[in-house]
Design a protein around this motif. Structure first.
Motif, PDB file in Angstrom:
ATOM      1  N   PHE A   3       0.822  -1.197   0.000  1.00 60.29           N
ATOM      2  CA  PHE A   3       0.000   0.000   0.000  1.00 60.29           C
ATOM      3  C   PHE A   3       0.865   1.260   0.000  1.00 60.29           C
ATOM      4  CE2 PHE A   3      -2.808  -3.257   1.865  1.00 60.29           C
ATOM      5  CZ  PHE A   3      -3.801  -3.221   0.918  1.00 60.29           C
ATOM      6  N   ARG A   4       2.041   1.204   0.631  1.00 62.97           N
ATOM      7  CA  ARG A   4       2.923   2.358   0.605  1.00 62.97           C
ATOM      8  C   ARG A   4       3.411   2.629  -0.805  1.00 62.97           C
ATOM      9  NH1 ARG A   4       5.494   0.179   5.243  1.00 62.97           N
ATOM     10  NH2 ARG A   4       7.467  -0.028   4.139  1.00 62.97           N
ATOM     11  N   ILE A   6       1.839   1.933  -3.720  1.00 66.94           N
ATOM     12  CA  ILE A   6       0.758   2.535  -4.499  1.00 66.94           C
ATOM     13  C   ILE A   6       0.532   3.980  -4.064  1.00 66.94           C
ATOM     14  CG2 ILE A   6      -1.695   2.442  -5.024  1.00 66.94           C
ATOM     15  CD1 ILE A   6      -0.024   0.368  -6.508  1.00 66.94           C
ATOM     16  N   ASP A   7       0.625   4.233  -2.745  1.00 70.51           N
ATOM     17  CA  ASP A   7       0.445   5.597  -2.250  1.00 70.51           C
ATOM     18  C   ASP A   7       1.494   6.537  -2.825  1.00 70.51           C
ATOM     19  OD1 ASP A   7      -1.807   5.117  -0.787  1.00 70.51           O
ATOM     20  OD2 ASP A   7      -0.757   4.801   1.113  1.00 70.51           O
ATOM     21  N   ARG A   8       2.721   6.071  -2.972  1.00 66.93           N
ATOM     22  CA  ARG A   8       3.781   6.913  -3.521  1.00 66.93           C
ATOM     23  C   ARG A   8       3.440   7.355  -4.944  1.00 66.93           C
ATOM     24  NH1 ARG A   8       9.138   6.981  -1.550  1.00 66.93           N
ATOM     25  NH2 ARG A   8       9.299   6.110   0.538  1.00 66.93           N
ATOM     26  N   ARG A  10       0.224   7.364  -6.226  1.00 69.87           N
ATOM     27  CA  ARG A  10      -1.014   8.149  -6.174  1.00 69.87           C
ATOM     28  C   ARG A  10      -0.731   9.598  -5.800  1.00 69.87           C
ATOM     29  NH1 ARG A  10      -5.350   6.814  -1.585  1.00 69.87           N
ATOM     30  NH2 ARG A  10      -3.482   7.340  -0.403  1.00 69.87           N
ATOM     31  N   GLU A  11       0.173   9.820  -4.861  1.00 71.61           N
ATOM     32  CA  GLU A  11       0.481  11.180  -4.406  1.00 71.61           C
ATOM     33  C   GLU A  11       0.976  12.062  -5.544  1.00 71.61           C
ATOM     34  OE1 GLU A  11       3.356  10.456  -1.456  1.00 71.61           O
ATOM     35  OE2 GLU A  11       1.918   9.681   0.030  1.00 71.61           O
ATOM     36  N   ALA A  14      -2.563  12.065  -8.524  1.00 75.54           N
ATOM     37  CA  ALA A  14      -3.960  12.395  -8.234  1.00 75.54           C
ATOM     38  C   ALA A  14      -4.321  13.738  -8.856  1.00 75.54           C
ATOM     39  CB  ALA A  14      -4.191  12.422  -6.732  1.00 75.54           C
ATOM     40  N   ILE A  24      -8.393   5.166  -4.985  1.00 75.63           N
ATOM     41  CA  ILE A  24      -7.575   4.155  -4.326  1.00 75.63           C
ATOM     42  C   ILE A  24      -7.893   4.106  -2.837  1.00 75.63           C
ATOM     43  CG2 ILE A  24      -5.207   3.550  -3.720  1.00 75.63           C
ATOM     44  CD1 ILE A  24      -4.335   4.768  -6.369  1.00 75.63           C
ATOM     45  N   GLY A  25      -7.942   2.905  -2.303  1.00 75.13           N
ATOM     46  CA  GLY A  25      -8.170   2.740  -0.877  1.00 75.13           C
ATOM     47  C   GLY A  25      -9.259   1.751  -0.553  1.00 75.13           C
TER      48      GLY A  25
END
Length: 326
Positions: A3-4, A6-8, A10-11, A14, A24-25
């Motif tokens: 998840f970290r 994908i978050d990198r 997405r940030e 977006a 996402i989430g």
């Protein structure tokens, strides 16, 4: 870790689109297709050592993984909206993995942001480096470009220049052929690593082109798809192939011709238009900054033939990339 990662990404990608109801989430994204639009969907997979050299910079991999999909939307006359990303990453230490993700996300975002494309879902797993991206876009009902509309008498045109990416790959594989720092070499490698999807051109060709296809596997192969889907043949004049000064400066005429005919990865658009529309279309695309060169014509029959300047017919050694050739 999954998840970290994908978050990198997405940030950095977006866009806050109103049509993303839930991104996402969760287990799935919730997306709203605008009224009066059709949804165009495509997916491509890139594998290290097959679709890009093993030492390609992560930012270039990120850019290209999105570009090849946006090029498919361009060939349909669609505008991009959302993307899904699946990453298969080799096992490595946390720092190396995060460094790759940061570079990959930067390249991906550099192309996504100008087109307001939002990453709405993703997945990661371990294994050989492989990237799959699915993109979704919109096109007005009945206005999508396809491969199936070419007509006898149409003129065949292509955007940009051909053969650059294949020549860039050749130079990477034969590093001693050209000294590092040569601007012509750098240009050709950049064309390989960072193709520019012709999205504005695709929109401009709606209701004007009879058929369209992006050039991923090589001109002969991809124009051959138009011919097969349309039930026609094509004749190309090799002297009319648009080639860059960098390509012509580093390779002889025969090699430059062969790269332009059979090399892949340029992601230019090949399309057909009625002869009466050619001048107007070329003028409009020139205003978009890429131009379009007339390279041949659609004829009765099947397949693609190439005419040499002396009037003879060329027998190409190869017609493009074959994903399953041994």
């Amino acid at each position: 870790m999954e998840f970290r990662l994908i978050d990198r990404i997405r940030e950095r990608t977006a866009q806050g689109r109103d049509d993303v109801r839930l991104g996402i989430g969760d287990d799935a994204a919730l997306l709203a297709v605008p009224e009066g639009q059709e949804l165009a969907v495509t997916i491509d997979t890139l594998v290290e050592g097959v679709h890009f050299p093993r030492d390609t910079a992560p930012a270039d991999i990120g850019w290209k993984s999105l570009a090849v999909n946006l090029s498919d939307l361009a060939a349909m006359g669609a505008t991009p909206a959302w993307a899904l990303l699946a990453l298969t990453l080799p096992k490595a230490d946390v720092q190396a993995t995060q460094s790759f993700i940061d570079g990959f996300a930067e390249g991906f975002a550099q192309l996504a942001q100008p087109h307001r494309l939002a990453l709405v879902g993703g997945d990661t797993t371990s294994g050989p480096l492989t990237i799959s991206v699915a993109v979704h876009g919109f096109v007005p009902p009945g206005k999508a470009l396809t491969r199936a509309g070419a007509k006898v008498g149409d003129v065949v045109l292509v955007t940009g220049t051909l053969g650059d990416a294949a020549a860039g790959l050749y130079l990477l594989q034969h590093a001693s052929r050209v000294e590092a720092g040569d601007a012509r070499r750098d240009y050709l490698v950049e064309r390989l690593n960072r193709p520019m999807p012709r999205l504005a051109v695709g929109v401009a060709l709606r209701e004007r082109a009879n058929a369209c296809q992006d050039i991923s596997d090589g001109l002969l192969a991809d124009l051959g798809h138009i011919c097969a889907q349309s039930g026609v043949g094509a004749e190309i004049d090799s002297a009319w192939l648009p080639r860059s000064p960098a390509l012509l400066g580093l390779f002889d005429e025969t090699s430059a011709r062969d790269f332009a005919l059979s090399g892949g990865d340029d992601y230019e658009l090949c399309f057909t238009v009625p002869a009466a529309r050619v001048a107007d279309v070329q003028a409009d695309l020139a205003r978009l900054g890429c131009g379009a060169a007339r390279i041949g014509r659609i004829v009765e029959g099947e397949g693609v033939r190439v005419r040499e300047p002396d009037g003879s017919w060329l027998e190409p050694a190869r017609r493009g990339w074959d994903h399953f050739a041994v």
